[in-house]
Design an enzyme around this catalytic site. Sequence first.
Site, mmCIF file in Angstrom:
data_model
loop_
_atom_site.group_PDB
_atom_site.id
_atom_site.type_symbol
_atom_site.label_atom_id
_atom_site.label_comp_id
_atom_site.label_asym_id
_atom_site.label_seq_id
_atom_site.Cartn_x
_atom_site.Cartn_y
_atom_site.Cartn_z
ATOM 1 N N ASP A 38 0.886 -1.180 0.000
ATOM 2 C CA ASP A 38 0.000 0.000 0.000
ATOM 3 C C ASP A 38 0.916 1.219 0.000
ATOM 4 O OD1 ASP A 38 -2.179 1.649 0.205
ATOM 5 O OD2 ASP A 38 -2.669 1.131 2.278
ATOM 6 N N CYS A 40 -4.061 5.062 -2.758
ATOM 7 C CA CYS A 40 -5.346 5.778 -2.651
ATOM 8 C C CYS A 40 -5.239 7.088 -3.432
ATOM 9 C CB CYS A 40 -5.724 6.020 -1.201
ATOM 10 S SG CYS A 40 -4.476 6.902 -0.251
HETATM 11 C C1 LIG Z 1 -1.160 4.678 2.552
HETATM 12 S S1 LIG Z 1 -0.384 4.581 4.092
HETATM 13 C C2 LIG Z 1 -0.726 2.947 4.573
HETATM 14 C C3 LIG Z 1 -2.126 2.644 5.070
HETATM 15 C C4 LIG Z 1 -2.272 1.236 5.616
HETATM 16 N N1 LIG Z 1 -1.868 0.236 4.658
HETATM 17 C C5 LIG Z 1 -3.680 0.914 6.074
HETATM 18 O O1 LIG Z 1 -4.419 0.256 5.367
HETATM 19 O O2 LIG Z 1 -4.040 1.324 7.185
HETATM 20 C C6 LIG Z 1 1.306 4.527 3.623
HETATM 21 C C7 LIG Z 1 2.286 4.139 4.719
HETATM 22 O O3 LIG Z 1 3.575 3.984 4.106
HETATM 23 C C8 LIG Z 1 4.550 4.202 5.087
HETATM 24 N N2 LIG Z 1 5.830 4.377 4.378
HETATM 25 C C9 LIG Z 1 6.197 5.389 3.584
HETATM 26 N N3 LIG Z 1 7.417 5.181 3.087
HETATM 27 C C10 LIG Z 1 7.849 3.980 3.551
HETATM 28 C C11 LIG Z 1 9.045 3.200 3.388
HETATM 29 N N4 LIG Z 1 10.051 3.639 2.630
HETATM 30 N N5 LIG Z 1 9.130 2.027 4.038
HETATM 31 C C12 LIG Z 1 8.116 1.580 4.811
HETATM 32 N N6 LIG Z 1 6.967 2.266 5.008
HETATM 33 C C13 LIG Z 1 6.835 3.456 4.382
HETATM 34 C C14 LIG Z 1 4.017 5.414 5.828
HETATM 35 O O4 LIG Z 1 4.569 5.491 7.148
HETATM 36 C C15 LIG Z 1 2.504 5.127 5.845
HETATM 37 O O5 LIG Z 1 2.109 4.547 7.059
#
Ligand SMILES: C[S@@+](CC[C@H](N)C(=O)[O-])C[C@H]1O[C@@H](n2cnc3c(N)ncnc32)[C@H](O)[C@@H]1O
Length: 435
Positions: A307, A360
Amino acid sequence: MRKAAADILGRVLRAQRPLDEELDAEHGHPGVRELDAQDRGLLRALLGTALRHRGQIAAILDHLLDRPIPDKSGAAMDILHIAAAQILFMEVADHAAVSLAVTLADQDRKARTYKGLVNAVLRRIARDAEELRARFNEPWRNTPVWLFAAWQKAYGEERALQTAAMHLHTPNLDLTVKRDPDDWAARLGGRRIAGNSIRLADHAGRVDRLEGFEEGAWWVQDAAAALPARLLGDVTGLRVADLCAAPGGKTAQLAAAGANVTAVDISARRLARLRANLDRLSLGAEIRVGDLRSFEPEAPFDAILLDAPCSATGTIRRHPDVAWSKRPEDIAALTQIQAELLQRVSGWLVPGGTLVYCTCSLQPEEGEAQIAAFLAANPGFARLPVSEDEIGIPGAITADGDLRTLPCLLPSTPPGEPERLGGLDGFFAARLKRL
Ligand SMILES: C[S@@+](CC[C@H](N)C(=O)[O-])C[C@H]1O[C@@H](n2cnc3c(N)ncnc32)[C@H](O)[C@@H]1O
């Protein structure tokens, strides 16, 4: 409260601060922390209105001002936007909105010069409100030009206009239940949408006071956000990676479906929320803090859900700040990160395993184009097309077999009332198989 409103509006627009974080009761803007729950609710409504109608308000101010108010005029423009939102679109006494705006301008060293102008413009708006609302009410107005043009190009004029229209309304509350969706829909007075999603029509007030919260029967999740995890099919007993997992709506779905989930996210703070959510739901997962660009799993996974971080333009109904805080260059930067993450995590899948990539976002660069580029560069992967029957939401599958929801997709009941029970977040998801 209205001083905080103008201040927060400025921070959201110019510092790209997320509105929800500014409005957080514990860690938000200092002016928010001192408010009680009712005033925080009013502040949220006020900022939501100013942002949902921002294009209209800007056009009206532009029309009434002989020349633009310069950038160095402090909070003058933000004060005008907040007061205009109240006069034009909320039930606030006009004279109260005008006099408070003038007081606020007077208190701001840089805006003080403009307090006469603030007074005159707002009085004009109050006097001619009906005519101004009618004259500047084209549905595209409340979307930035670059964003609307991108949606027109991707989905056509009609869909783009319908999407923009949906953004004027505060969406309903969607829940995902662990099991018995029909039973819970009846108990909570809601409507079953698809899968285990139910929608509450007239919910107002605290979510934690609804039936089933304490016992962990459901969690808050837009009906569209609940679709990508379902694309992995039967995950019972499988080793599944939920990547970019926090705050954990999809982790909860996968764990509830019987998977052995490893949930990875870069943010320890957001993972703390994921852990609290899973605890309340009596669900388990292995939780790992890590940057996917350097994280190394111990063993490959049977299935992966990525995601990816994105512009979130599919969530403007719930986060009206996104429309005005995101810029075209943000999309370009995110697209690069998404490609990097997708390429890297695809190597963590067993042969024959399934990977779902989702965002999203309504921008095709973060969805359709991302998958086209990945498949062109990775002949060891093939698309497993999604069918409409699998999803249960009409019109949500592209010609290539990817999932593409739009805010205007789910019809309302009764028809013609977009604010009641209609609409969906905009999501993209593609399902790939490692050959
Ligand atoms: C769209 S949100 C996820 C929503 C979650 N999947 C849910 O359904 O509740 C994107 C997430 O990606 C994480 N993120 C961004 N860059 C990242 C990286 N390089 N490695 C791991 N996580 C990352 C952010 O901290 C954030 O929580």
